[in-house]
Scaffold this motif. Structure first.
Motif, short mmCIF file in Angstrom:
data_model
loop_
_atom_site.label_atom_id
_atom_site.label_comp_id
_atom_site.label_asym_id
_atom_site.label_seq_id
_atom_site.Cartn_x
_atom_site.Cartn_y
_atom_site.Cartn_z
N GLU A 143 -4.38 -2.99 4.16
CA GLU A 143 -4.55 -3.76 1.98
C GLU A 143 -6.78 -3.17 1.68
N GLU A 144 -7.10 -2.51 3.03
CA GLU A 144 -8.55 -2.21 2.60
C GLU A 144 -8.40 -0.66 2.35
N ILE A 145 -7.86 -0.30 2.66
CA ILE A 145 -7.90 1.83 2.16
C ILE A 145 -7.04 1.45 0.84
N MET A 146 -6.11 1.18 1.52
CA MET A 146 -4.77 0.78 -0.54
C MET A 146 -5.95 0.43 -1.69
N GLY A 147 -6.52 -0.48 -1.48
CA GLY A 147 -7.07 -0.88 -2.31
C GLY A 147 -8.41 -0.72 -2.87
N ALA A 148 -9.23 0.53 -1.69
CA ALA A 148 -10.15 1.57 -2.19
C ALA A 148 -10.17 2.17 -3.73
N MET A 189 0.28 8.85 -13.12
CA MET A 189 0.57 8.28 -11.57
C MET A 189 -0.10 7.87 -10.76
N THR A 190 -1.19 7.21 -10.06
CA THR A 190 -2.65 7.21 -9.14
C THR A 190 -1.41 7.38 -7.52
N MET A 191 -2.13 8.33 -7.52
CA MET A 191 -1.26 8.95 -5.70
C MET A 191 -2.02 7.52 -4.64
N ARG A 192 -0.67 7.24 -3.95
CA ARG A 192 -1.59 6.60 -2.91
C ARG A 192 -1.80 7.01 -2.13
N PRO A 193 -2.86 6.25 -0.99
CA PRO A 193 -3.54 7.06 -0.15
C PRO A 193 -2.44 7.15 1.26
N ILE A 194 -2.18 6.32 1.60
CA ILE A 194 -1.30 6.31 2.11
C ILE A 194 0.24 5.96 2.46
N THR A 195 1.01 7.65 2.70
CA THR A 195 2.05 7.45 2.15
C THR A 195 3.38 7.53 3.69
N ALA A 196 1.84 7.70 4.62
CA ALA A 196 3.01 7.92 6.17
C ALA A 196 2.42 7.32 6.79
N ILE A 197 3.23 6.17 8.20
CA ILE A 197 2.38 5.79 9.78
C ILE A 197 2.59 6.12 10.46
N GLY A 198 1.76 7.09 11.57
CA GLY A 198 2.49 7.30 12.78
C GLY A 198 2.28 6.38 13.63
N PHE A 199 3.13 6.26 14.88
CA PHE A 199 2.92 4.90 16.17
C PHE A 199 2.94 5.91 17.50
N ASP A 200 2.24 5.19 17.82
CA ASP A 200 2.42 6.08 19.87
C ASP A 200 2.70 4.82 19.52
N ALA A 201 3.66 5.21 21.21
CA ALA A 201 4.60 4.34 21.90
C ALA A 201 4.61 3.04 22.80
N ASP A 202 4.40 4.26 24.35
CA ASP A 202 3.62 3.48 25.17
C ASP A 202 2.27 2.65 25.38
N ASP A 203 1.85 1.70 25.06
CA ASP A 203 0.59 1.02 25.55
C ASP A 203 0.30 0.61 23.94
N THR A 204 1.59 0.99 23.73
CA THR A 204 0.93 0.30 21.15
C THR A 204 1.93 -0.39 21.77
N LEU A 205 3.72 -0.10 21.52
CA LEU A 205 4.31 -0.56 21.04
C LEU A 205 5.30 -1.54 21.96
N TRP A 206 4.89 -1.18 23.46
CA TRP A 206 5.66 -1.83 24.09
C TRP A 206 4.09 -1.70 25.54
N GLN A 207 4.99 -1.74 26.73
CA GLN A 207 3.81 -2.39 28.11
C GLN A 207 4.24 -0.81 28.01
N ASN A 208 3.03 -0.26 29.44
CA ASN A 208 3.68 1.25 29.82
C ASN A 208 3.38 1.49 30.99
N GLU A 209 1.84 1.38 30.97
CA GLU A 209 1.16 1.78 32.46
C GLU A 209 1.20 0.42 33.31
#
Length: 236
Positions: free
Chosen positions: A231-236, A1-21
């Protein structure tokens, strides 16, 4: 079974998910006006920035440290003669900053909804614990996330620890954020992918050179473009 190149994604919060600055900028403008009888606006901001730099190791990131730095700056600029009324107003604007509304950025909710269940999604943010918890609750995004990590600072060690504890290690993880210094450069150093989403008002202390030569560095204009990167990374 081929291992997926990415299984987890981290997100910053301020000014990435919502306005802050933008709220900090408005507060700083108010602070300049409060000290208008003692110094010019640009000088007030420059002195405030120096205080913030000095105080990061004592107070960390967030509104409370910012408010204390405003008070310290007011004392310095007035040579200890700052009226108590101004100190009171500084505390008021600091409390107002802790109550500002949460405005999510474009494409955030639909992107998280799409990725939910496909990857382990982690919010990785620094700042004041109570304030970040408040903003997450008011954003309504918590249901899409598998974990929340509120940290004192972000370094390669931070990302190695979080992605090793929660997922399959940093090598199979991706970190997304608007700060090259905090979100991207250390994540790549830890072995993860780093996806940079520039924000017009990123704090000056978060500016560093983009690691454009790093194979795991990517840059997009908004979160809605993340699917093409995956898509680019997972298809690489």
């Amino acid at each position: 079974m081929t291992m997926r190149p990415i299984t987890a994604i981290g997100f910053d919060a301020d000014d990435t998910l919502w306005q802050n600055e933008q709220y900090y900028r408005l507060t700083e403008e108010h602070f300049q006006k409060l000290l208008g009888d003692f110094a010019e606006g640009p000088d007030v901001s420059a002195r405030l920035l120096e205080a913030e730099k000095r105080n990061l190791s004592f107070y960390g990131f967030g509104i409370k440290g910012f408010t204390l730095s405003m008070i310290e700056t007011a004392i310095e600029i007035t040579e200890g003669k700052v009226p108590t009324k101004i100190i009171g107003e500084i505390l008021d604007v600091g409390r107002d900053l802790l109550r500002h509304p949460v405005e999510t950025l474009p494409h955030v909710e639909e992107t998280l909804e799409t990725l939910n269940g496909q990857y382990l999604l982690v919010l990785i943010t620094k700042g004041d614990l109570f304030d970040q918890e408040r903003k997450l609750a008011q954003s309504g995004l918590g249901d899409y996330l598998d974990a929340v990590e509120i940290v004192s600072d972000k370094s390669a060690t931070t990302y190695r620890r979080i992605f090793s504890k929660l997922a399959d290690g940093p090598e199979r993880a991706m970190m997304i954020g608007n700060s090259l210094k905090s979100d991207i450069v250390p994540a790549i150093a830890a072995g993860a992918y780093g996806v940079f989403i520039p924000h017009a008002l990123t704090w000056v202390l978060e500016h560093v050179e983009a690691p454009t030569d790093a194979p795991r560095f990517r840059q997009i204009e908004h979160l809605g473009q993340l699917s093409s990167v995956l898509e680019e990374i997972m298809g690489a």
